[in-house]
Every structure is written in structure tokens, then in C-alpha cells.
Design a protein around this motif. Sequence first.
Motif, PDB file in Angstrom:
ATOM      1  N   ASN A   1      -1.237  -3.068 -28.860  1.00  0.00           N
ATOM      2  CA  ASN A   1      -0.044  -2.819 -29.669  1.00  0.00           C
ATOM      3  C   ASN A   1       0.252  -1.326 -29.750  1.00  0.00           C
ATOM      4  N   GLU A   2      -0.808  -0.511 -29.804  1.00  0.00           N
ATOM      5  CA  GLU A   2      -0.623   0.935 -29.817  1.00  0.00           C
ATOM      6  C   GLU A   2      -0.095   1.423 -28.468  1.00  0.00           C
ATOM      7  N   LEU A   3      -0.629   0.860 -27.396  1.00  0.00           N
ATOM      8  CA  LEU A   3      -0.188   1.252 -26.066  1.00  0.00           C
ATOM      9  C   LEU A   3       1.273   0.896 -25.843  1.00  0.00           C
ATOM     10  N   LEU A   4       1.685  -0.281 -26.278  1.00  0.00           N
ATOM     11  CA  LEU A   4       3.073  -0.700 -26.110  1.00  0.00           C
ATOM     12  C   LEU A   4       4.005   0.271 -26.824  1.00  0.00           C
ATOM     13  N   HIS A   5       3.614   0.705 -28.016  1.00  0.00           N
ATOM     14  CA  HIS A   5       4.416   1.679 -28.760  1.00  0.00           C
ATOM     15  C   HIS A   5       4.500   2.999 -27.992  1.00  0.00           C
ATOM     16  N   GLU A   6       3.385   3.455 -27.429  1.00  0.00           N
ATOM     17  CA  GLU A   6       3.376   4.705 -26.667  1.00  0.00           C
ATOM     18  C   GLU A   6       4.215   4.595 -25.407  1.00  0.00           C
ATOM     19  N   PHE A   7       4.159   3.445 -24.745  1.00  0.00           N
ATOM     20  CA  PHE A   7       4.998   3.236 -23.564  1.00  0.00           C
ATOM     21  C   PHE A   7       6.476   3.376 -23.931  1.00  0.00           C
ATOM     22  N   ARG A   8       6.865   2.777 -25.038  1.00  0.00           N
ATOM     23  CA  ARG A   8       8.271   2.798 -25.437  1.00  0.00           C
ATOM     24  C   ARG A   8       8.714   4.192 -25.846  1.00  0.00           C
ATOM     25  N   VAL A   9       7.888   4.875 -26.622  1.00  0.00           N
ATOM     26  CA  VAL A   9       8.251   6.209 -27.099  1.00  0.00           C
ATOM     27  C   VAL A   9       8.267   7.218 -25.953  1.00  0.00           C
ATOM     28  N   GLY A  10       7.264   7.125 -25.068  1.00  0.00           N
ATOM     29  CA  GLY A  10       7.154   8.083 -23.976  1.00  0.00           C
ATOM     30  C   GLY A  10       7.935   7.720 -22.738  1.00  0.00           C
ATOM     31  N   HIS A  11       8.611   6.559 -22.752  1.00  0.00           N
ATOM     32  CA  HIS A  11       9.375   6.079 -21.593  1.00  0.00           C
ATOM     33  C   HIS A  11       8.507   6.009 -20.340  1.00  0.00           C
ATOM     34  N   ASN A  12       7.266   5.584 -20.519  1.00  0.00           N
ATOM     35  CA  ASN A  12       6.343   5.407 -19.394  1.00  0.00           C
ATOM     36  C   ASN A  12       6.128   3.926 -19.146  1.00  0.00           C
ATOM     37  N   HIS A  13       5.756   3.606 -17.924  1.00  0.00           N
ATOM     38  CA  HIS A  13       5.493   2.210 -17.573  1.00  0.00           C
ATOM     39  C   HIS A  13       4.109   2.033 -16.952  1.00  0.00           C
ATOM     40  N   LEU A  14       3.373   3.095 -16.766  1.00  0.00           N
ATOM     41  CA  LEU A  14       2.053   3.003 -16.135  1.00  0.00           C
ATOM     42  C   LEU A  14       1.144   4.061 -16.731  1.00  0.00           C
ATOM     43  N   ALA A  15      -0.101   3.672 -16.977  1.00  0.00           N
ATOM     44  CA  ALA A  15      -1.090   4.609 -17.502  1.00  0.00           C
ATOM     45  C   ALA A  15      -2.412   4.429 -16.768  1.00  0.00           C
ATOM     46  N   ILE A  16      -3.114   5.523 -16.559  1.00  0.00           N
ATOM     47  CA  ILE A  16      -4.424   5.505 -15.927  1.00  0.00           C
ATOM     48  C   ILE A  16      -5.481   5.354 -17.015  1.00  0.00           C
ATOM     49  N   VAL A  17      -6.395   4.415 -16.824  1.00  0.00           N
ATOM     50  CA  VAL A  17      -7.415   4.113 -17.836  1.00  0.00           C
ATOM     51  C   VAL A  17      -8.704   4.847 -17.498  1.00  0.00           C
ATOM     52  N   ILE A  18      -9.282   5.513 -18.493  1.00  0.00           N
ATOM     53  CA  ILE A  18     -10.539   6.236 -18.299  1.00  0.00           C
ATOM     54  C   ILE A  18     -11.607   5.677 -19.225  1.00  0.00           C
ATOM     55  N   ASP A  19     -12.866   5.782 -18.785  1.00  0.00           N
ATOM     56  CA  ASP A  19     -13.974   5.293 -19.597  1.00  0.00           C
ATOM     57  C   ASP A  19     -14.485   6.402 -20.510  1.00  0.00           C
ATOM     58  N   GLU A  20     -15.568   6.121 -21.223  1.00  0.00           N
ATOM     59  CA  GLU A  20     -16.080   7.072 -22.203  1.00  0.00           C
ATOM     60  C   GLU A  20     -16.619   8.353 -21.573  1.00  0.00           C
ATOM     61  N   HIS A  21     -16.893   8.316 -20.266  1.00  0.00           N
ATOM     62  CA  HIS A  21     -17.397   9.495 -19.580  1.00  0.00           C
ATOM     63  C   HIS A  21     -16.291  10.273 -18.881  1.00  0.00           C
ATOM     64  N   GLY A  22     -15.052   9.822 -19.031  1.00  0.00           N
ATOM     65  CA  GLY A  22     -13.934  10.511 -18.417  1.00  0.00           C
ATOM     66  C   GLY A  22     -13.631  10.048 -17.007  1.00  0.00           C
ATOM     67  N   GLY A  23     -14.353   9.051 -16.509  1.00  0.00           N
ATOM     68  CA  GLY A  23     -14.107   8.539 -15.172  1.00  0.00           C
ATOM     69  C   GLY A  23     -12.995   7.504 -15.167  1.00  0.00           C
ATOM     70  N   ILE A  24     -12.312   7.385 -14.055  1.00  0.00           N
ATOM     71  CA  ILE A  24     -11.219   6.422 -13.932  1.00  0.00           C
ATOM     72  C   ILE A  24     -11.791   5.024 -13.731  1.00  0.00           C
ATOM     73  N   CYS A  25     -11.340   4.075 -14.552  1.00  0.00           N
ATOM     74  CA  CYS A  25     -11.839   2.695 -14.441  1.00  0.00           C
ATOM     75  C   CYS A  25     -10.741   1.687 -14.193  1.00  0.00           C
ATOM     76  N   GLY A  26      -9.486   2.140 -14.144  1.00  0.00           N
ATOM     77  CA  GLY A  26      -8.423   1.200 -13.855  1.00  0.00           C
ATOM     78  C   GLY A  26      -7.059   1.747 -14.220  1.00  0.00           C
ATOM     79  N   LEU A  27      -6.078   0.864 -14.208  1.00  0.00           N
ATOM     80  CA  LEU A  27      -4.724   1.217 -14.633  1.00  0.00           C
ATOM     81  C   LEU A  27      -4.124   0.044 -15.376  1.00  0.00           C
ATOM     82  N   VAL A  28      -3.075   0.336 -16.152  1.00  0.00           N
ATOM     83  CA  VAL A  28      -2.381  -0.708 -16.901  1.00  0.00           C
ATOM     84  C   VAL A  28      -0.903  -0.370 -16.919  1.00  0.00           C
TER      85      VAL A  28
END
Length: 295
Positions: A153-180
Motif C-alpha cells: 500500500n505504501e509502494l502504490l502511494h509512492e508510485f502514484r506520487v512519483g509518477h513511477n511504474h517500476l522500482a528496483i528491489v534491494i535486500d538488507e545488504h544493499g544487493g539487488i534482489c528483484g524488481l516490482v
Amino acid sequence: MPDPHSSDSEPRPTQAASRSLFSRLKALMRPAPPTDRQGIRAVLEAAHDHSILDGESYAMISGALEVADKTVADIMVSRSRMDLLDVTQPLSELMHSITETGHSRFPVYEGDRDNIIGVLLAKDLLLTLSDHALDIRALIRPPVFIPETKRLNELLHEFRVGHNHLAIVIDEHGGICGLVTMEDVLEQIVGDIEDEFDEADEKTIFRTGENSWRAMGMTEIDDFNEAFHVDIPDEDYDTLNGWLAAQLGHIPRRAERFESHGLAITVVSADSKCARWLHIQRMTDQSQEPAPQHG
């Protein structure tokens, strides 16, 4: 001498006391409103069971509630399945990758796949194809990085406010683990969003034993009938999940079992919107082999 008929001789309940009694009676006769999400879900389920809410409305409202309980890690595309573009590739190779995958947005990396430098929109590239000396770095937009623990729900709000449609997902160590993507989040509410690039002939029935199979809830009725040599009516339903929901009278739930056409159908996996996976067991001695699916 006091008047024996005076109203003061027999006090009457005040108007406030009457209202208080009425309020207490209403509270006894009407159940208290839900105070948590579980209570809301129970009310929704009751409304659906009594046909106050149709299946689609029930699924969407339930999906909206679940968005607040899920995190990015629950729905993201894993790192191994990400389609990336190499910023150093020639334009012809980039165009081949774009047309092959059919995505509208691509993470772009330089040197190492973990070094995401931005996001390229396919439409931006298509508008500049006449420029043969184009450096795609000029078209790359800044990447958005989010933690895998962020709630949807927080991500959906950020997508709408920032006019973004894709985000890179990082883990707790800062490494890339996926996208959404925004579409991934919206599908949690409205169900699968198919477009012209989705595979229409995806295999949905798989053999698991001598006389058992697993099938996706999205299996077309026509395909299921052909595979198992049965005649489930397809006038009112397109998919196995739609037919099963009608037979049960509600959205299929995990571990529910239904018998029909000589088949025992057990729900293996389900969410608030539909059955995801089903186990199919033939109950008769006729162990006909399901016809092979193409795709």
C-alpha cells in the motif's frame, strides 16, 4: 393538599434515560461493527455468501485489504528473472531485446548486472530511432530503489506520487534482489492484467502421477474438457476457477474438495480472489490420458 393526579406524584423516566435504554437495546440486537481486518473480512465473506457482493466485487475489496498486509518481497520479480539492458550494447541489439521481451520499461546496467544505472522506457527509444548516433544514456531515467520489506500500500502511494511504474528491489545488504512494477501491485487488487504480449497458449495442466494431475485455476474450460474428456459447460464460465466458484457458491478455499464428472478436484493453493492450483484425481477406473497441451 397535594393533587393526587399531579405528575410529580409518579416520576416518569427522563427523555435521556429513554434514549439510553433504546441505545442499549439496539446494541443487543445489532452486532458490533468489526474492529480489525479479520472482522472486516468476515463481514465481506458473509456479504458474498448472501449474494450482496458479487464475486468480482468481493475479490477486489479483499485484494485491497490484502495489499496492506503484503510486502514487496511477496510479489517481486526475482533477480534471476529480470530482463535487463546493457548500456554498452549497439542499438540494434537493444531493439532486439526490447521486441523479444515486449516490456515497456527496462532496468539498464553498466559493467555488472548489479550496477543498475537507470530505467529505459521503450517509447523514449522508439521516438529517437531516426538518430543513428544516439547514445541511450541521454534517455535513461533515474532508478528508484526500494527495500524488499516495503508494504504494497505504501509502494502504490509512492508510485502514484512519483509518477513511477517500476522500482528496483534491494535486500538488507544493499544487493539487488528483484524488481516490482505498478502493474504487479494492481494485480493484487484486480487480478491478472493480461496484455497483447501475454502467452495465450501457456501450459496449465501437468501430470503428477499415474492417475493424478495438477492444474492452474486459470485453465480454460475448453482445454480442461479436451484434456480430461469431460463436458463441463462453458456457456457461463471461461475458466476452471470460475466454474468451480459457481459450484461451491464462493471463492474456492485451500483444501476444499469437489467431485464432478468422475474427477475429484482439490484446491491446493488459493487467495482471496481465486484458486491458483488444483489437484485432479480420477475416481473411476478409466485412466484416460489427458490430451497434450500445446505451448
